[in-house]
Motif scaffolding. Structure first.
Motif, PDB file in Angstrom:
ATOM      1  N   VAL A 239      16.888 -18.142 -81.493  1.00 27.59           N
ATOM      2  CA  VAL A 239      16.630 -19.000 -82.637  1.00 27.59           C
ATOM      3  C   VAL A 239      17.280 -18.360 -83.856  1.00 27.59           C
ATOM      4  O   VAL A 239      17.154 -17.148 -84.066  1.00 27.59           O
ATOM      5  N   ALA A 240      17.987 -19.155 -84.641  1.00 31.94           N
ATOM      6  CA  ALA A 240      18.660 -18.642 -85.837  1.00 31.94           C
ATOM      7  C   ALA A 240      18.138 -19.376 -87.067  1.00 31.94           C
ATOM      8  O   ALA A 240      17.857 -20.574 -87.024  1.00 31.94           O
ATOM      9  N   ASP A 241      18.026 -18.653 -88.170  1.00 30.38           N
ATOM     10  CA  ASP A 241      17.543 -19.199 -89.441  1.00 30.38           C
ATOM     11  C   ASP A 241      18.605 -18.956 -90.507  1.00 30.38           C
ATOM     12  O   ASP A 241      18.786 -17.837 -90.972  1.00 30.38           O
ATOM     13  N   GLY A 242      19.309 -20.030 -90.864  1.00 33.55           N
ATOM     14  CA  GLY A 242      20.290 -19.953 -91.943  1.00 33.55           C
ATOM     15  C   GLY A 242      19.820 -20.627 -93.208  1.00 33.55           C
ATOM     16  O   GLY A 242      20.408 -20.456 -94.272  1.00 33.55           O
ATOM     17  N   GLY A 243      18.771 -21.437 -93.085  1.00 32.70           N
ATOM     18  CA  GLY A 243      18.199 -22.107 -94.246  1.00 32.70           C
ATOM     19  C   GLY A 243      19.132 -23.091 -94.921  1.00 32.70           C
ATOM     20  O   GLY A 243      18.881 -23.502 -96.062  1.00 32.70           O
ATOM     21  N   GLY A 244      20.220 -23.481 -94.259  1.00 32.11           N
ATOM     22  CA  GLY A 244      21.175 -24.385 -94.876  1.00 32.11           C
ATOM     23  C   GLY A 244      22.099 -23.695 -95.860  1.00 32.11           C
ATOM     24  O   GLY A 244      22.947 -24.347 -96.471  1.00 32.11           O
ATOM     25  N   LEU A 245      21.948 -22.370 -96.000  1.00 33.29           N
ATOM     26  CA  LEU A 245      22.755 -21.620 -96.969  1.00 33.29           C
ATOM     27  C   LEU A 245      23.965 -20.955 -96.323  1.00 33.29           C
ATOM     28  O   LEU A 245      24.952 -20.670 -97.005  1.00 33.29           O
ATOM     29  N   VAL A 246      23.873 -20.671 -95.028  1.00 32.53           N
ATOM     30  CA  VAL A 246      24.990 -20.103 -94.270  1.00 32.53           C
ATOM     31  C   VAL A 246      25.030 -20.805 -92.921  1.00 32.53           C
ATOM     32  O   VAL A 246      24.072 -21.471 -92.511  1.00 32.53           O
ATOM     33  N   SER A 247      26.133 -20.656 -92.212  1.00 35.78           N
ATOM     34  CA  SER A 247      26.246 -21.289 -90.908  1.00 35.78           C
ATOM     35  C   SER A 247      25.293 -20.637 -89.910  1.00 35.78           C
ATOM     36  O   SER A 247      25.144 -19.417 -89.882  1.00 35.78           O
ATOM     37  N   ALA A 248      24.647 -21.461 -89.121  1.00 36.59           N
ATOM     38  CA  ALA A 248      23.733 -20.986 -88.082  1.00 36.59           C
ATOM     39  C   ALA A 248      23.434 -22.154 -87.155  1.00 36.59           C
ATOM     40  O   ALA A 248      23.493 -23.319 -87.572  1.00 36.59           O
ATOM     41  N   VAL A 249      23.142 -21.845 -85.905  1.00 40.59           N
ATOM     42  CA  VAL A 249      22.784 -22.919 -84.978  1.00 40.59           C
ATOM     43  C   VAL A 249      21.497 -23.562 -85.472  1.00 40.59           C
ATOM     44  O   VAL A 249      20.534 -22.882 -85.831  1.00 40.59           O
ATOM     45  N   VAL A 250      21.501 -24.887 -85.525  1.00 44.72           N
ATOM     46  CA  VAL A 250      20.351 -25.606 -86.066  1.00 44.72           C
ATOM     47  C   VAL A 250      19.217 -25.667 -85.047  1.00 44.72           C
ATOM     48  O   VAL A 250      18.043 -25.638 -85.406  1.00 44.72           O
ATOM     49  N   ARG A 251      19.598 -25.732 -83.777  1.00 47.95           N
ATOM     50  CA  ARG A 251      18.595 -25.800 -82.709  1.00 47.95           C
ATOM     51  C   ARG A 251      18.643 -24.518 -81.870  1.00 47.95           C
ATOM     52  O   ARG A 251      19.680 -23.864 -81.789  1.00 47.95           O
ATOM     53  N   PRO A 252      17.544 -24.176 -81.219  1.00 47.68           N
ATOM     54  CA  PRO A 252      17.547 -22.976 -80.370  1.00 47.68           C
ATOM     55  C   PRO A 252      18.598 -23.050 -79.280  1.00 47.68           C
ATOM     56  O   PRO A 252      18.878 -24.125 -78.738  1.00 47.68           O
ATOM     57  N   VAL A 253      19.200 -21.904 -78.968  1.00 43.25           N
ATOM     58  CA  VAL A 253      20.134 -21.793 -77.847  1.00 43.25           C
ATOM     59  C   VAL A 253      19.326 -21.288 -76.657  1.00 43.25           C
ATOM     60  O   VAL A 253      18.715 -20.217 -76.731  1.00 43.25           O
ATOM     61  N   GLU A 254      19.328 -22.051 -75.572  1.00 44.54           N
ATOM     62  CA  GLU A 254      18.477 -21.734 -74.431  1.00 44.54           C
ATOM     63  C   GLU A 254      19.319 -21.323 -73.227  1.00 44.54           C
ATOM     64  O   GLU A 254      20.336 -21.936 -72.926  1.00 44.54           O
ATOM     65  N   GLY A 255      18.869 -20.268 -72.552  1.00 46.71           N
ATOM     66  CA  GLY A 255      19.537 -19.793 -71.349  1.00 46.71           C
ATOM     67  C   GLY A 255      20.403 -18.580 -71.617  1.00 46.71           C
ATOM     68  O   GLY A 255      21.155 -18.541 -72.597  1.00 46.71           O
ATOM     69  N   GLY A 256      20.281 -17.563 -70.755  1.00 51.57           N
ATOM     70  CA  GLY A 256      21.014 -16.319 -70.951  1.00 51.57           C
ATOM     71  C   GLY A 256      22.516 -16.509 -71.003  1.00 51.57           C
ATOM     72  O   GLY A 256      23.204 -15.912 -71.845  1.00 51.57           O
ATOM     73  N   GLU A 257      23.083 -17.347 -70.131  1.00 44.93           N
ATOM     74  CA  GLU A 257      24.524 -17.531 -70.108  1.00 44.93           C
ATOM     75  C   GLU A 257      25.021 -18.195 -71.390  1.00 44.93           C
ATOM     76  O   GLU A 257      26.047 -17.802 -71.949  1.00 44.93           O
ATOM     77  N   ARG A 258      24.314 -19.201 -71.867  1.00 41.42           N
ATOM     78  CA  ARG A 258      24.729 -19.897 -73.083  1.00 41.42           C
ATOM     79  C   ARG A 258      24.658 -18.961 -74.292  1.00 41.42           C
ATOM     80  O   ARG A 258      25.531 -18.979 -75.157  1.00 41.42           O
ATOM     81  N   ILE A 259      23.606 -18.140 -74.342  1.00 40.32           N
ATOM     82  CA  ILE A 259      23.481 -17.185 -75.453  1.00 40.32           C
ATOM     83  C   ILE A 259      24.620 -16.179 -75.409  1.00 40.32           C
ATOM     84  O   ILE A 259      25.232 -15.859 -76.436  1.00 40.32           O
ATOM     85  N   ALA A 260      24.936 -15.676 -74.235  1.00 35.02           N
ATOM     86  CA  ALA A 260      26.005 -14.685 -74.086  1.00 35.02           C
ATOM     87  C   ALA A 260      27.334 -15.268 -74.546  1.00 35.02           C
ATOM     88  O   ALA A 260      28.115 -14.615 -75.255  1.00 35.02           O
ATOM     89  N   GLN A 261      27.624 -16.488 -74.147  1.00 31.21           N
ATOM     90  CA  GLN A 261      28.870 -17.133 -74.555  1.00 31.21           C
ATOM     91  C   GLN A 261      28.920 -17.335 -76.063  1.00 31.21           C
ATOM     92  O   GLN A 261      29.959 -17.114 -76.701  1.00 31.21           O
ATOM     93  N   TYR A 262      27.791 -17.729 -76.631  1.00 28.85           N
ATOM     94  CA  TYR A 262      27.739 -17.949 -78.081  1.00 28.85           C
ATOM     95  C   TYR A 262      27.980 -16.637 -78.832  1.00 28.85           C
ATOM     96  O   TYR A 262      28.747 -16.596 -79.805  1.00 28.85           O
ATOM     97  N   LEU A 263      27.356 -15.553 -78.385  1.00 22.61           N
ATOM     98  CA  LEU A 263      27.511 -14.267 -79.061  1.00 22.61           C
ATOM     99  C   LEU A 263      28.945 -13.755 -78.942  1.00 22.61           C
ATOM    100  O   LEU A 263      29.495 -13.178 -79.901  1.00 22.61           O
TER     101      LEU A 263
END
Length: 325
Positions: A239-263
Protein backbone atom coordinates in the motif's frame (compact mmCIF):
# COMPACT_ATOMS: atom_id res chain seq x y z
CA UNK A 1 -17.16 11.97 37.82
CA UNK A 2 -19.22 11.98 34.61
CA UNK A 3 -20.00 15.70 34.44
CA UNK A 4 -19.35 17.02 30.95
CA UNK A 5 -16.48 19.35 30.18
CA UNK A 6 -17.14 22.81 28.83
CA UNK A 7 -15.97 23.93 25.41
CA UNK A 8 -12.74 25.37 26.77
CA UNK A 9 -11.78 22.31 28.82
CA UNK A 10 -12.54 24.11 32.10
CA UNK A 11 -15.93 24.52 33.73
CA UNK A 12 -17.52 21.94 35.99
CA UNK A 13 -15.53 19.01 34.59
CA UNK A 14 -12.33 20.33 36.13
CA UNK A 15 -13.83 20.24 39.58
CA UNK A 16 -13.22 16.50 39.99
CA UNK A 17 -9.46 17.19 39.89
CA UNK A 18 -9.51 20.12 42.30
CA UNK A 19 -8.47 20.68 45.90
CA UNK A 20 -8.90 23.71 48.08
CA UNK A 21 -6.02 26.19 48.45
CA UNK A 22 -5.72 27.37 52.07
CA UNK A 23 -3.67 30.52 51.54
CA UNK A 24 -2.32 32.77 48.81
CA UNK A 25 1.19 31.47 49.56
CA UNK A 26 0.01 27.94 49.06
CA UNK A 27 -1.51 28.96 45.74
CA UNK A 28 1.86 30.28 44.55
CA UNK A 29 3.64 27.09 45.58
CA UNK A 30 0.97 24.89 44.02
CA UNK A 31 1.03 26.86 40.76
CA UNK A 32 4.79 26.33 40.45
CA UNK A 33 4.56 22.64 41.33
CA UNK A 34 1.64 22.06 38.98
CA UNK A 35 3.37 23.94 36.16
CA UNK A 36 6.35 21.60 36.44
CA UNK A 37 4.08 18.57 36.65
CA UNK A 38 2.10 19.69 33.59
CA UNK A 39 5.21 20.26 31.48
CA UNK A 40 6.56 16.88 32.54
CA UNK A 41 3.54 15.17 31.01
CA UNK A 42 4.37 16.27 27.44
CA UNK A 43 6.07 13.10 26.20
CA UNK A 44 3.30 10.92 27.61
CA UNK A 45 0.64 13.12 26.02
CA UNK A 46 2.32 13.19 22.60
CA UNK A 47 2.66 9.40 22.65
CA UNK A 48 -0.96 8.99 23.70
CA UNK A 49 -2.23 11.34 21.00
CA UNK A 50 -0.08 9.76 18.28
CA UNK A 51 -1.54 6.33 19.00
CA UNK A 52 -5.04 7.80 18.97
CA UNK A 53 -4.58 9.80 15.76
CA UNK A 54 -1.86 8.06 13.74
CA UNK A 55 -0.37 11.42 12.83
CA UNK A 56 2.40 13.08 14.78
CA UNK A 57 1.51 16.49 13.35
CA UNK A 58 -2.10 16.12 14.51
CA UNK A 59 -0.92 14.68 17.84
CA UNK A 60 1.28 17.70 18.49
CA UNK A 61 -1.60 20.04 17.60
CA UNK A 62 -3.91 18.17 19.97
CA UNK A 63 -1.35 18.35 22.79
CA UNK A 64 -0.87 22.05 22.14
CA UNK A 65 -4.64 22.54 22.38
CA UNK A 66 -4.72 20.67 25.70
CA UNK A 67 -1.95 22.87 27.09
CA UNK A 68 -3.69 25.99 25.76
CA UNK A 69 -6.75 25.03 27.79
CA UNK A 70 -4.56 24.34 30.81
CA UNK A 71 -2.92 27.79 30.70
CA UNK A 72 -6.23 29.51 29.91
CA UNK A 73 -7.31 28.79 33.48
CA UNK A 74 -6.67 31.25 36.27
CA UNK A 75 -3.52 30.46 38.34
CA UNK A 76 -5.57 29.61 41.41
CA UNK A 77 -7.64 27.18 39.35
CA UNK A 78 -4.51 25.40 38.08
CA UNK A 79 -3.11 25.31 41.62
CA UNK A 80 -6.28 23.61 42.83
CA UNK A 81 -5.92 20.70 40.39
CA UNK A 82 -4.66 17.63 42.25
CA UNK A 83 -3.36 15.80 39.17
CA UNK A 84 -2.33 17.93 36.18
CA UNK A 85 -1.57 14.75 34.25
CA UNK A 86 -5.08 13.38 34.73
CA UNK A 87 -6.60 16.74 33.82
CA UNK A 88 -4.50 17.02 30.65
CA UNK A 89 -5.21 13.41 29.67
CA UNK A 90 -8.94 13.99 29.97
CA UNK A 91 -8.84 17.15 27.86
CA UNK A 92 -6.48 15.62 25.30
CA UNK A 93 -8.61 12.48 24.90
CA UNK A 94 -11.67 14.60 24.19
CA UNK A 95 -9.73 16.72 21.72
CA UNK A 96 -8.61 13.52 19.98
CA UNK A 97 -12.19 12.25 19.81
CA UNK A 98 -13.18 15.43 17.99
CA UNK A 99 -10.17 15.21 15.66
CA UNK A 100 -10.91 11.57 14.83
CA UNK A 101 -14.49 12.43 13.96
CA UNK A 102 -13.46 15.12 11.50
CA UNK A 103 -10.53 13.04 10.21
CA UNK A 104 -12.87 10.32 8.98
CA UNK A 105 -14.58 12.89 6.78
CA UNK A 106 -11.26 14.30 5.50
CA UNK A 107 -9.88 10.86 4.73
CA UNK A 108 -12.91 10.03 2.61
CA UNK A 109 -11.68 12.79 0.27
CA UNK A 110 -8.02 11.75 0.52
CA UNK A 111 -6.35 10.85 -2.78
CA UNK A 112 -5.45 7.17 -2.65
CA UNK A 113 -4.74 5.26 0.54
CA UNK A 114 -4.17 7.04 3.85
CA UNK A 115 -1.39 5.64 6.04
CA UNK A 116 -0.21 6.68 9.50
CA UNK A 117 2.75 9.04 9.70
CA UNK A 118 5.93 6.93 10.08
CA UNK A 119 8.29 7.56 12.97
CA UNK A 120 12.09 7.28 12.92
CA UNK A 121 14.11 5.90 15.80
CA UNK A 122 14.70 8.43 18.56
CA UNK A 123 18.35 8.87 17.61
CA UNK A 124 17.46 9.56 13.98
CA UNK A 125 14.93 12.38 14.32
CA UNK A 126 15.61 15.26 11.94
CA UNK A 127 16.89 18.36 13.71
CA UNK A 128 16.20 21.87 12.49
CA UNK A 129 14.14 24.99 13.02
CA UNK A 130 10.91 23.21 12.14
CA UNK A 131 11.72 20.10 14.20
CA UNK A 132 13.71 20.99 17.33
CA UNK A 133 15.60 18.22 19.08
CA UNK A 134 13.26 18.09 22.06
CA UNK A 135 13.37 14.65 23.74
CA UNK A 136 9.90 15.34 25.13
CA UNK A 137 8.50 15.11 21.59
CA UNK A 138 10.08 11.74 20.87
CA UNK A 139 7.76 8.79 21.16
CA UNK A 140 8.83 5.50 22.70
CA UNK A 141 8.74 2.94 19.89
CA UNK A 142 7.05 -0.28 20.93
CA UNK A 143 4.47 -2.77 19.70
CA UNK A 144 1.68 -0.20 20.01
CA UNK A 145 3.21 2.10 17.38
CA UNK A 146 4.03 -0.59 14.81
CA UNK A 147 2.58 0.29 11.41
CA UNK A 148 0.46 -2.87 11.33
CA UNK A 149 -1.03 -2.02 14.71
CA UNK A 150 -1.74 1.59 13.73
CA UNK A 151 -3.43 0.47 10.52
CA UNK A 152 -5.74 -1.77 12.56
CA UNK A 153 -6.52 1.17 14.85
CA UNK A 154 -7.62 3.10 11.75
CA UNK A 155 -10.41 0.56 11.24
CA UNK A 156 -11.95 1.39 14.63
CA UNK A 157 -14.59 3.96 15.40
CA UNK A 158 -13.28 7.06 17.20
CA UNK A 159 -14.76 5.91 20.52
CA UNK A 160 -13.35 2.38 20.13
CA UNK A 161 -9.91 3.73 19.35
CA UNK A 162 -9.75 6.16 22.26
CA UNK A 163 -11.04 3.62 24.78
CA UNK A 164 -8.78 0.86 23.45
CA UNK A 165 -5.66 3.03 23.53
CA UNK A 166 -6.42 4.32 27.02
CA UNK A 167 -7.20 0.88 28.46
CA UNK A 168 -5.27 -1.77 26.53
CA UNK A 169 -2.19 0.31 25.69
CA UNK A 170 -1.90 2.76 28.61
CA UNK A 171 -3.73 0.65 31.23
CA UNK A 172 -6.22 3.26 32.40
CA UNK A 173 -9.07 1.63 34.39
CA UNK A 174 -12.54 1.64 32.85
CA UNK A 175 -14.15 3.85 35.54
CA UNK A 176 -11.51 6.50 34.80
CA UNK A 177 -11.99 6.15 31.05
CA UNK A 178 -15.76 6.41 31.50
CA UNK A 179 -15.31 9.85 33.06
CA UNK A 180 -13.02 10.89 30.19
CA UNK A 181 -15.32 9.87 27.32
CA UNK A 182 -18.64 10.49 29.08
CA UNK A 183 -19.81 6.89 28.85
CA UNK A 184 -20.52 4.24 31.44
CA UNK A 185 -17.80 1.77 32.46
CA UNK A 186 -19.89 -1.02 30.93
CA UNK A 187 -20.08 0.82 27.60
CA UNK A 188 -16.32 1.34 27.68
CA UNK A 189 -15.77 -2.38 28.26
CA UNK A 190 -17.94 -3.13 25.23
CA UNK A 191 -15.98 -0.66 23.09
CA UNK A 192 -12.68 -2.19 24.18
CA UNK A 193 -13.99 -5.69 23.48
CA UNK A 194 -15.09 -4.66 19.98
CA UNK A 195 -11.68 -3.09 19.35
CA UNK A 196 -9.91 -6.27 20.51
CA UNK A 197 -11.91 -8.31 18.00
CA UNK A 198 -10.61 -6.05 15.24
CA UNK A 199 -7.06 -6.52 16.47
CA UNK A 200 -7.55 -10.28 16.74
CA UNK A 201 -8.83 -10.46 13.16
CA UNK A 202 -5.72 -8.71 11.81
CA UNK A 203 -2.97 -10.72 10.04
CA UNK A 204 -0.20 -12.32 12.09
CA UNK A 205 2.25 -9.86 13.58
CA UNK A 206 5.82 -9.38 12.49
CA UNK A 207 8.56 -11.71 13.62
CA UNK A 208 12.31 -11.02 13.35
CA UNK A 209 12.91 -9.17 10.11
CA UNK A 210 16.27 -7.33 9.99
CA UNK A 211 17.99 -9.97 7.82
CA UNK A 212 15.02 -10.22 5.47
CA UNK A 213 14.86 -6.43 5.11
CA UNK A 214 18.57 -6.32 4.24
CA UNK A 215 18.21 -9.06 1.62
CA UNK A 216 15.14 -7.26 0.24
CA UNK A 217 17.11 -4.01 -0.08
CA UNK A 218 19.93 -5.77 -1.90
CA UNK A 219 17.52 -7.50 -4.30
CA UNK A 220 15.73 -4.22 -4.98
CA UNK A 221 19.00 -2.41 -5.68
CA UNK A 222 20.02 -5.23 -8.05
CA UNK A 223 16.58 -5.15 -9.75
CA UNK A 224 16.55 -8.92 -9.18
CA UNK A 225 12.89 -9.83 -9.65
CA UNK A 226 13.49 -13.49 -8.84
CA UNK A 227 15.12 -12.65 -5.51
CA UNK A 228 12.36 -10.16 -4.68
CA UNK A 229 9.67 -12.76 -5.41
CA UNK A 230 11.49 -15.22 -3.15
CA UNK A 231 11.43 -12.73 -0.27
CA UNK A 232 7.78 -11.77 -0.73
CA UNK A 233 4.85 -13.87 0.44
CA UNK A 234 2.74 -14.95 -2.59
CA UNK A 235 -0.23 -13.07 -1.11
CA UNK A 236 1.78 -10.00 -0.03
CA UNK A 237 0.16 -6.58 -0.30
CA UNK A 238 1.82 -3.22 -0.87
CA UNK A 239 0.00 0.00 0.00
CA UNK A 240 1.39 3.42 -0.94
CA UNK A 241 0.38 6.85 0.40
CA UNK A 242 1.17 9.81 -1.83
CA UNK A 243 -1.73 11.97 -0.72
CA UNK A 244 -2.15 13.29 -4.26
CA UNK A 245 1.06 15.30 -3.81
CA UNK A 246 3.48 12.84 -5.44
CA UNK A 247 3.07 9.85 -7.73
CA UNK A 248 2.00 6.66 -5.98
CA UNK A 249 -0.18 3.66 -6.73
CA UNK A 250 -3.72 4.64 -5.82
CA UNK A 251 -4.83 1.09 -5.06
CA UNK A 252 -2.97 -1.67 -3.19
CA UNK A 253 -0.65 -3.87 -5.25
CA UNK A 254 -1.49 -7.49 -4.46
CA UNK A 255 0.68 -10.56 -4.96
CA UNK A 256 4.42 -11.09 -4.53
CA UNK A 257 5.17 -11.24 -8.26
CA UNK A 258 3.28 -8.04 -9.07
CA UNK A 259 4.99 -6.19 -6.21
CA UNK A 260 8.42 -7.41 -7.34
CA UNK A 261 7.79 -6.25 -10.90
CA UNK A 262 6.55 -2.87 -9.70
CA UNK A 263 9.61 -2.33 -7.47
CA UNK A 264 11.99 -3.31 -10.26
CA UNK A 265 10.28 -0.84 -12.59
CA UNK A 266 10.49 1.84 -9.92
CA UNK A 267 14.24 1.32 -9.69
CA UNK A 268 14.44 1.86 -13.46
CA UNK A 269 12.27 5.01 -13.35
CA UNK A 270 14.20 6.61 -10.50
CA UNK A 271 17.95 6.37 -11.14
CA UNK A 272 20.06 7.59 -8.27
CA UNK A 273 17.62 6.30 -5.65
CA UNK A 274 19.49 5.40 -2.46
CA UNK A 275 18.00 2.74 -0.18
CA UNK A 276 18.82 2.89 3.53
CA UNK A 277 17.98 0.43 6.29
CA UNK A 278 16.30 2.35 9.07
CA UNK A 279 14.05 1.77 12.05
CA UNK A 280 10.47 2.58 11.07
CA UNK A 281 8.02 2.70 13.98
CA UNK A 282 10.28 0.44 16.00
CA UNK A 283 10.82 -2.19 13.30
CA UNK A 284 13.44 -2.66 10.57
CA UNK A 285 12.32 -0.80 7.46
CA UNK A 286 13.62 1.00 4.39
CA UNK A 287 14.06 4.65 3.48
CA UNK A 288 14.48 5.70 -0.15
CA UNK A 289 16.33 8.97 -0.69
CA UNK A 290 17.06 10.98 -3.78
CA UNK A 291 19.48 13.90 -3.82
CA UNK A 292 19.60 13.75 -0.03
CA UNK A 293 15.83 14.11 0.41
CA UNK A 294 13.62 11.31 1.67
CA UNK A 295 11.16 10.21 -1.01
CA UNK A 296 9.69 7.09 0.61
CA UNK A 297 9.60 5.48 4.04
CA UNK A 298 8.58 1.82 3.91
CA UNK A 299 7.42 -0.21 6.88
CA UNK A 300 7.50 -3.97 6.31
CA UNK A 301 5.79 -6.86 8.01
CA UNK A 302 7.71 -10.13 7.95
CA UNK A 303 6.14 -13.44 8.90
CA UNK A 304 8.03 -16.75 8.72
CA UNK A 305 10.87 -15.17 6.77
CA UNK A 306 8.74 -13.58 4.07
CA UNK A 307 7.41 -10.05 3.65
CA UNK A 308 3.63 -10.01 3.89
CA UNK A 309 2.91 -6.26 3.95
CA UNK A 310 4.65 -3.15 2.67
CA UNK A 311 3.38 0.26 3.71
CA UNK A 312 5.13 2.89 1.60
CA UNK A 313 4.59 6.45 2.79
CA UNK A 314 5.43 8.96 0.05
CA UNK A 315 3.33 11.95 1.10
CA UNK A 316 6.01 14.63 1.71
CA UNK A 317 3.87 16.19 4.45
CA UNK A 318 4.50 13.03 6.50
CA UNK A 319 8.25 12.79 5.86
CA UNK A 320 9.61 16.05 7.26
CA UNK A 321 11.33 14.33 10.18
CA UNK A 322 13.13 11.93 7.87
CA UNK A 323 15.02 14.12 5.41
CA UNK A 324 17.80 15.09 7.84
CA UNK A 325 17.79 11.69 9.55
Amino acid sequence: MGTKQGATGMGTEGERFERNADTDANVDVDVDANADAAVGERRHLVGLAYRMLGSLAEAEDAVQEAYARWYAQAPERRAAIVSPGAWLTTVLSRVCLDVLGSARVRRERYVGEWLPEPLPDGAEWAVGAAFPADPADRITLDESVGMAFLVVLESMTPAERVVFVLHDVFRYPFPEIAAIVDRSPAACRQLASSARRRVGAAPARTTGSAVVVREFRQAWEAKDIGALVGLLDPSAVMVADGGGLVSAVVRPVEGGERIAQYLAQMAEWAPGLVLLERTVNGRPGLVAQRDGATATVAALDVVDGRITRIWAVRNPEKLGRWTAA
